[in-house]
Design a protein around this motif. Structure first.
Motif, mmCIF file in Angstrom:
data_model
loop_
_atom_site.group_PDB
_atom_site.id
_atom_site.type_symbol
_atom_site.label_atom_id
_atom_site.label_comp_id
_atom_site.label_asym_id
_atom_site.label_seq_id
_atom_site.Cartn_x
_atom_site.Cartn_y
_atom_site.Cartn_z
ATOM 1 N N ILE A 237 0.866 -1.178 0.000
ATOM 2 C CA ILE A 237 0.000 0.000 0.000
ATOM 3 C C ILE A 237 0.900 1.225 0.000
ATOM 4 O O ILE A 237 1.595 1.504 0.981
ATOM 5 C CB ILE A 237 -0.945 -0.002 1.207
ATOM 6 C CG1 ILE A 237 -1.773 -1.301 1.223
ATOM 7 C CG2 ILE A 237 -1.863 1.216 1.182
ATOM 8 C CD1 ILE A 237 -2.666 -1.452 2.420
ATOM 9 N N ALA A 238 0.903 1.933 -1.122
ATOM 10 C CA ALA A 238 1.750 3.114 -1.277
ATOM 11 C C ALA A 238 0.986 4.356 -0.820
ATOM 12 O O ALA A 238 -0.232 4.425 -0.945
ATOM 13 C CB ALA A 238 2.183 3.266 -2.733
ATOM 14 N N GLU A 239 1.719 5.352 -0.331
ATOM 15 C CA GLU A 239 1.079 6.509 0.280
ATOM 16 C C GLU A 239 0.126 7.240 -0.656
ATOM 17 O O GLU A 239 -0.980 7.601 -0.270
ATOM 18 C CB GLU A 239 2.141 7.473 0.806
ATOM 19 C CG GLU A 239 1.568 8.809 1.255
ATOM 20 C CD GLU A 239 2.282 9.386 2.455
ATOM 21 O OE1 GLU A 239 2.127 10.585 2.668
ATOM 22 O OE2 GLU A 239 2.979 8.657 3.177
ATOM 23 N N GLY A 240 0.559 7.508 -1.872
ATOM 24 C CA GLY A 240 -0.270 8.282 -2.795
ATOM 25 C C GLY A 240 0.121 8.003 -4.222
ATOM 26 O O GLY A 240 0.853 7.048 -4.528
ATOM 27 N N ALA A 241 -0.354 8.859 -5.130
ATOM 28 C CA ALA A 241 -0.124 8.642 -6.557
ATOM 29 C C ALA A 241 1.362 8.658 -6.905
ATOM 30 O O ALA A 241 1.817 7.888 -7.759
ATOM 31 C CB ALA A 241 -0.866 9.701 -7.368
ATOM 32 N N GLY B 153 -1.154 9.262 3.481
ATOM 33 C CA GLY B 153 -0.292 8.581 4.432
ATOM 34 C C GLY B 153 -1.007 8.060 5.651
ATOM 35 O O GLY B 153 -0.674 6.992 6.178
ATOM 36 N N SER B 154 -2.024 8.774 6.132
ATOM 37 C CA SER B 154 -2.733 8.310 7.316
ATOM 38 C C SER B 154 -3.509 7.029 7.053
ATOM 39 O O SER B 154 -3.787 6.261 7.974
ATOM 40 C CB SER B 154 -3.683 9.403 7.815
ATOM 41 O OG SER B 154 -4.660 9.707 6.827
ATOM 42 N N GLU B 155 -3.844 6.787 5.780
ATOM 43 C CA GLU B 155 -4.594 5.592 5.439
ATOM 44 C C GLU B 155 -3.707 4.357 5.332
ATOM 45 O O GLU B 155 -4.194 3.227 5.498
ATOM 46 C CB GLU B 155 -5.321 5.791 4.098
ATOM 47 C CG GLU B 155 -6.613 6.560 4.181
ATOM 48 C CD GLU B 155 -7.702 5.732 4.838
ATOM 49 O OE1 GLU B 155 -7.991 4.626 4.361
ATOM 50 O OE2 GLU B 155 -8.256 6.196 5.851
ATOM 51 N N GLU C 57 -0.196 -10.981 3.145
ATOM 52 C CA GLU C 57 1.124 -10.421 3.422
ATOM 53 C C GLU C 57 1.084 -8.964 2.962
ATOM 54 O O GLU C 57 0.809 -8.688 1.796
ATOM 55 C CB GLU C 57 2.204 -11.191 2.665
ATOM 56 C CG GLU C 57 2.319 -12.651 3.062
ATOM 57 C CD GLU C 57 3.337 -13.383 2.223
ATOM 58 O OE1 GLU C 57 4.471 -12.863 2.083
ATOM 59 O OE2 GLU C 57 3.006 -14.450 1.691
ATOM 60 N N THR C 58 1.357 -8.055 3.871
ATOM 61 C CA THR C 58 1.095 -6.646 3.594
ATOM 62 C C THR C 58 2.286 -5.783 3.978
ATOM 63 O O THR C 58 2.927 -6.006 5.008
ATOM 64 C CB THR C 58 -0.149 -6.159 4.363
ATOM 65 O OG1 THR C 58 -1.193 -7.111 4.206
ATOM 66 C CG2 THR C 58 -0.620 -4.814 3.848
ATOM 67 N N ALA C 59 2.558 -4.773 3.132
ATOM 68 C CA ALA C 59 3.596 -3.778 3.421
ATOM 69 C C ALA C 59 3.021 -2.392 3.156
ATOM 70 O O ALA C 59 2.148 -2.226 2.295
ATOM 71 C CB ALA C 59 4.836 -4.008 2.571
ATOM 72 N N GLY C 60 3.505 -1.421 3.897
ATOM 73 C CA GLY C 60 3.154 -0.026 3.660
ATOM 74 C C GLY C 60 4.388 0.743 3.232
ATOM 75 O O GLY C 60 5.473 0.574 3.803
ATOM 76 N N PHE C 61 4.237 1.600 2.221
ATOM 77 C CA PHE C 61 5.351 2.406 1.705
ATOM 78 C C PHE C 61 4.928 3.853 1.850
ATOM 79 O O PHE C 61 4.007 4.314 1.166
ATOM 80 C CB PHE C 61 5.618 2.039 0.243
ATOM 81 C CG PHE C 61 6.745 2.797 -0.401
ATOM 82 C CD1 PHE C 61 8.036 2.731 0.106
ATOM 83 C CD2 PHE C 61 6.512 3.575 -1.523
ATOM 84 C CE1 PHE C 61 9.072 3.422 -0.508
ATOM 85 C CE2 PHE C 61 7.545 4.271 -2.142
ATOM 86 C CZ PHE C 61 8.829 4.191 -1.628
ATOM 87 N N MET C 62 5.592 4.603 2.756
ATOM 88 C CA MET C 62 5.039 5.901 3.122
ATOM 89 C C MET C 62 6.109 6.916 3.513
ATOM 90 O O MET C 62 7.263 6.579 3.763
ATOM 91 C CB MET C 62 4.037 5.732 4.264
ATOM 92 C CG MET C 62 4.601 5.056 5.501
ATOM 93 S SD MET C 62 3.337 4.651 6.749
ATOM 94 C CE MET C 62 2.742 6.276 7.193
#
Length: 588
Positions: free
Chosen positions: A363-367, A405-407, A421-426
């Motif tokens: 899940i990337a922060e934005g566009a 980013g808050s999402e 399996e989940t990663a956040g990129f922010m």
């Protein structure tokens, strides 16, 4: 009749499954990554409760082809039809299910009557069906008895259900009145002419009923379904089949054939039937697939329907309480209903349905971040394919725009709780999300952030030298379409220190250092939105890949390689392609 619990052990890709189905769900839509066991679940139900007697098992039907551990498929059935509760049917083998879902030996008045049915296969490869009691007693179960469970499966092998034969649904329907015998004999001798003589027979009446049901579920717009001779299987002789005017239904498209097969099999199974449908959207346009779901949910002839899907449209359009995710960890399969899901999960299902069909999700922060990761993945995929390795798609990986980013940590946490399996990129320039980040990490999410105090543009510029800044400004000119526009963007950041050109070396004075130049470029990029859309993000990602092995992008590279390791678990950083290879890849 309904399944209330399903257990599968050592069957194909499932080593162990113990699924307690929601008691109030008539329709269940199984979603999840490929090879998670969705189709195997349906096949297990079909093998257990269908009336097939000649199932040919082989060693590869055992988990890991290990025949030392027997296959066992077992179901707990409730809402048993009254005829099946009689002593001459299964009445003496009924158990009782209490309000806490505990089973009891006898179906006393305060309990729900329940039936335990099992299928086992050992190394002899001979299947054995049985009715079980809580105390372990077994009574063998014949194919004729299993037919009373009114369970059938719809998949791509539909043509047989559109022809009359001893074992097909049409054959069973006709056999109820015996009206097909003369027509079948005549068809063998005189084909279409003789069938015309039988157009008022029970076969024609049955064809009319099939037409009505087939139209009702959205299979097409049929107006003249009738019996006819199907000569398409010339090597096997002609067969009595359903026709639309002069065209056999077996010549129609896959979607129409599947829906016609569904209609015919349900009619043969009777009311309160159980249907399993693999890849419910197969061969159907989105509107017909959605219509089919609603039909299956509301038609009282079905007591329970279980389907699988790989369609984001179905995931988006299905009612949330009718969706369940399937996850497989080394053969240990779990099924999780989304009934009662949080508002955030429901929103995520609506805006990013394709993520529910992946194995691992970033899940990337934005566009910007979404675009730059897409560019990186394109390059990584190409370089891996050149050496025979898997792509991100082959690994079941998906990237989504988190829309803020808050999402990111909140979305990542709910996905992780479902077994993905989940990663956040922010970014890492504000502290508002720190608590949510900690909660997500505690739930098993891999959070990948820039250095503290940085967002994407400032992290990229943080260590750039003059040549690096000039190169980034060249990219800005491409995106902003003129040097003058980029100069205006830069001067809007500090009008009191105007810059004369896009050559950063000409900016540097005792009052404007390289550090200040980096900040100015980063702020201009952010405030003037150089990369604030997917295409801009892709352009930035392509630029990063070209310069990835340069020391001035060391911190950027570290984060991108962390993403790469998550997407491709076999990735080795030592084998990263160089900037020269990247240049060749992007420019041929």
């Amino acid at each position: 009749m309904k399944l209330r619990r399903l257990e599968i052990y050592n069957f194909r890709g499932i080593k162990s499954l113990d699924w307690r189905l929601p008691s109030d769900a008539r329709l269940l839509t199984l979603v999840g990554p490929g090879d998670s066991g969705k189709s195997t679940i349906l096949e297990g139900i079909h093998y257990l409760l269908g009336d097939r007697w000649n199932i040919a098992f082989s060693d590869v039907d055992f988990f890991a082809a290990d025949v030392e551990h027997e296959i066992k498929i077992r179901a707990l059935l409730v809402d048993i039809p009254t005829p099946l509760r009689k002593e001459n049917a299964f009445g003496l083998w009924l158990s009782g299910l209490d309000a806490g879902d505990e089973l009891h030996q006898d179906p006393e008045d305060q309990y729900i009557p329940a039936l335990i049915v099992s299928l086992t296969v050992d190394s002899s490869l001979e299947p054995r069906w049985a009715v079980e009691r809580v105390d372990g007693q077994l009574q063998s179960l014949s194919a004729a008895q299993r037919r009373s469970f009114s369970t059938f499966k719809v998949d791509d092998r539909t043509d047989t259900q559109l022809r009359w034969s001893r074992t097909s649904a049409l054959g069973r329907l006709s056999a109820e009145g015996g009206g097909e015998r003369d027509a079948l004999a005549a068809a063998s001798r005189a084909a279409r002419d003789v069938l015309a003589d039988h157009q008022n027979s029970s076969l024609a009446d049955l064809a009319a009923r099939v037409q009505e049901r087939t139209n009702r579920i959205g299979a097409g717009r049929f107006t003249a379904i009738k019996p006819g001779l199907d000569t398409s299987r010339s090597s096997m002789g002609a067969a009595l089949s359903l026709y639309e005017d002069v065209i056999p239904l077996t010549s129609f498209g896959l979607g129409s054939r599947r829906l016609a097969s569904l209609a015919v099999q349900q009619m043969a199974a009777g009311t309160r039937s159980v249907a399993v449908v693999d890849e419910v959207e197969s061969g159907l346009e989105p509107h017909r697939a959605v219509r089919l779901l609603e039909y299956l949910l509301t038609d009282s002839d079905y007591s329970q329907v279980i389907v699988t899907t790989h369609s984001p449209i179905i995931v988006e359009q299905a009612r949330i309480e009718n969706i369940a995710t399937v996850q497989n960890s080394q053969g240990m399969v779990t099924v999780t209903s989304l009934g009662g899901a949080s508002e955030r999960l429901q929103k995520l299902r609506r805006v990013r349905p394709s993520s529910f069909l992946a194995r691992r999700v970033v899940i990337a922060e934005g566009a910007t971040e979404y675009g730059l990761l897409i560019a990186c993945v394109d390059f990584w995929d190409a370089s891996r394919s050149a050496t025979g390795l898997s792509t991100a798609a082959g690994e079941g990986a998906a990237i989504q725009d988190g829309q803020g980013g808050s999402e990111v940590p909140l979305r990542a946490q709910v996905m992780a709780q479902l077994g993905y399996e989940t990663a956040g990129f922010m970014d890492n320039d504000v502290r508002d999300s720190d608590y949510a980040v900690a909660q997500a990490q505690a739930a098993g999410v891999a959070i990948i952030r820039w250095e503290e105090g940085h967002q994407t543009e400032s992290q990229v510029c943080a260590q750039l030298d003059v040549n690096g800044l000039n190169s980034l400004l060249d990219l800005a000119v491409e995106l902003r379409n003129s040097e003058e526009t980029v100069i205006q963007d830069l001067n809007s950041i500090d009008p009191f220190k105007p810059i004369p050109s896009l050559d950063v070396s000409a900016w540097l004075t005792p009052t404007l250092t390289i550090a200040e130049a980096r900040v100015r470029v980063a702020k201009a990029a952010g405030e003037r939105k150089w990369f604030k859309n997917v295409e801009g993000g892709k352009a930035l990602g392509t630029w990063m890949i070209r310069h990835i092995d340069e020391p001035q992008l060391e911190q950027v590279a570290a984060r991108l390689y962390a993403v790469r390791r998550f997407l491709y678990p076999d990735a080795q950083i030592a084998s990263q392609p160089t900037a020269v290879a990247a240049e060749e890849m992007f420019h041929g």
